[in-house]
Design a protein around this motif. Sequence first.
Motif, PDB file in Angstrom:
ATOM      1  N   ALA A  18       0.806  -1.228   0.000  1.00 32.39           N
ATOM      2  CA  ALA A  18       0.000   0.000   0.000  1.00 32.39           C
ATOM      3  C   ALA A  18       0.837   1.275   0.000  1.00 32.39           C
ATOM      4  O   ALA A  18       0.452   2.264  -0.628  1.00 32.39           O
ATOM      5  N   VAL A  19       1.925   1.284   0.722  1.00 32.83           N
ATOM      6  CA  VAL A  19       2.757   2.497   0.823  1.00 32.83           C
ATOM      7  C   VAL A  19       4.233   2.164   0.584  1.00 32.83           C
ATOM      8  O   VAL A  19       5.078   2.401   1.452  1.00 32.83           O
ATOM      9  N   PRO A  20       4.546   1.626  -0.586  1.00 33.41           N
ATOM     10  CA  PRO A  20       5.944   1.239  -0.835  1.00 33.41           C
ATOM     11  C   PRO A  20       6.907   2.422  -0.810  1.00 33.41           C
ATOM     12  O   PRO A  20       8.087   2.243  -0.491  1.00 33.41           O
ATOM     13  N   ASP A  21       6.429   3.616  -1.104  1.00 34.61           N
ATOM     14  CA  ASP A  21       7.304   4.784  -1.104  1.00 34.61           C
ATOM     15  C   ASP A  21       7.894   5.056   0.277  1.00 34.61           C
ATOM     16  O   ASP A  21       9.047   5.461   0.404  1.00 34.61           O
ATOM     17  N   LYS A  22       7.117   4.818   1.322  1.00 37.78           N
ATOM     18  CA  LYS A  22       7.631   5.014   2.684  1.00 37.78           C
ATOM     19  C   LYS A  22       8.730   3.992   2.993  1.00 37.78           C
ATOM     20  O   LYS A  22       9.727   4.320   3.624  1.00 37.78           O
ATOM     21  N   VAL A  37      12.118  -5.296  -4.698  1.00 37.27           N
ATOM     22  CA  VAL A  37      12.383  -5.999  -3.428  1.00 37.27           C
ATOM     23  C   VAL A  37      11.260  -5.722  -2.441  1.00 37.27           C
ATOM     24  O   VAL A  37      10.779  -6.636  -1.760  1.00 37.27           O
ATOM     25  N   ILE A  38      10.799  -4.483  -2.375  1.00 37.49           N
ATOM     26  CA  ILE A  38       9.706  -4.148  -1.456  1.00 37.49           C
ATOM     27  C   ILE A  38       8.428  -4.886  -1.846  1.00 37.49           C
ATOM     28  O   ILE A  38       7.732  -5.436  -0.990  1.00 37.49           O
ATOM     29  N   LEU A  39       8.125  -4.934  -3.131  1.00 39.04           N
ATOM     30  CA  LEU A  39       6.954  -5.678  -3.601  1.00 39.04           C
ATOM     31  C   LEU A  39       7.076  -7.164  -3.256  1.00 39.04           C
ATOM     32  O   LEU A  39       6.149  -7.758  -2.694  1.00 39.04           O
ATOM     33  N   PRO A  87       6.752  10.428   6.938  1.00 39.49           N
ATOM     34  CA  PRO A  87       5.470  10.893   7.473  1.00 39.49           C
ATOM     35  C   PRO A  87       4.641   9.720   8.024  1.00 39.49           C
ATOM     36  O   PRO A  87       4.546   8.668   7.413  1.00 39.49           O
ATOM     37  N   GLY A  88       4.098   9.933   9.202  1.00 38.24           N
ATOM     38  CA  GLY A  88       3.287   8.908   9.841  1.00 38.24           C
ATOM     39  C   GLY A  88       4.063   8.016  10.797  1.00 38.24           C
ATOM     40  O   GLY A  88       3.471   7.257  11.552  1.00 38.24           O
TER      41      GLY A  88
END
Length: 126
Positions: A18-22, A37-39, A87-88
């Motif tokens: 959902a938030v791979p950028d973070k 790799v994150i996926l 963020p978050g």
Amino acid sequence: MRWLLAAFFVAAGIAHLAVPDKLLAMTPAWVPFPSQVILMTGLCEFAGAVALVTRPLRWWAGIALATYSLCVWPANIHHALGAIDIPGLPSSWWYHGPRLAAQPLIIWACLYAAGVIDWPFRRRPD
């Protein structure tokens, strides 16, 4: 403990998708193909969670999730020491300290919940 860990890894898998950028922001530069790799790690977290609660696959899931937890530790260290603001997520050591200290406990919990180890609690025979 198995179900709690499975829920934890499903939540982490959702975050990866959902938030791979973070997560990309905390990935060390030496990781090749970081987006892929994150996926893949998100998908592996889902698979590991399902396998952890499936008796024939449980032992292997414990080994895989413990190894995975060890392998993502450098990203957690990089996030903490690199002063990467996401963020978050809190950026203080009140967050990073316990998170880094919890990683060995997560590794142990994966192995214990899967029946790979029984330390420090001896299991009663099933």
